[in-house]
Design a protein around this motif. Sequence first.
Motif, PDB file in Angstrom:
ATOM      1  N   VAL A  62      -5.045   7.899   5.013  1.00  0.00           N
ATOM      2  CA  VAL A  62      -3.669   8.527   5.153  1.00  0.00           C
ATOM      3  C   VAL A  62      -3.819   9.483   6.268  1.00  0.00           C
ATOM      4  O   VAL A  62      -4.535  10.162   6.211  1.00  0.00           O
ATOM      5  N   VAL A  67       0.071   5.306   6.758  1.00  0.00           N
ATOM      6  CA  VAL A  67      -0.841   5.051   5.868  1.00  0.00           C
ATOM      7  C   VAL A  67      -1.239   3.754   6.616  1.00  0.00           C
ATOM      8  O   VAL A  67      -0.721   2.734   6.653  1.00  0.00           O
ATOM      9  N   TYR A  95       3.371   6.589  -1.029  1.00  0.00           N
ATOM     10  CA  TYR A  95       3.487   7.588   0.314  1.00  0.00           C
ATOM     11  C   TYR A  95       5.101   7.256   0.999  1.00  0.00           C
ATOM     12  O   TYR A  95       4.964   6.494   1.975  1.00  0.00           O
TER      13      TYR A  95
END
Length: 122
Positions: A62, A67, A95
């Motif tokens: 990340v 990501v 995310y």
Amino acid sequence: MLVKYKSGYKKIAMGLLSFIPGLKDVNRLEAEISWYQDDDSRVLYLWRNENGDFSGIVGVEVSDEIVVIRQIALSPSERSQIAYNQVLDEVAHQYPDCKMMGSLDVASIIAKWEHQNESKHE
């Protein structure tokens, strides 16, 4: 459901990672797990199927807005685009402000996932 890796899951994680070509050797598997643990920007998640069984693993890296899916492996009984999509949906949910990308080994799975998500939103 994604579950963040912890040391109590080591044998499960090693078993799931061993489905990835090139990760059959125990020393290589342990080195791979250590690689994820050595940096806070890298996370290893185990995936539970609808029965609650650990049947997949996904390794991510990340950064601020991205990501990168480094690895994804599912047990043989779970290998379908539907299952891969479920795992990727859950990573995207973890995310939400990040763009998802994949390593060369994972890029085709992510491309199919993105294509299906585009079809849903048209």
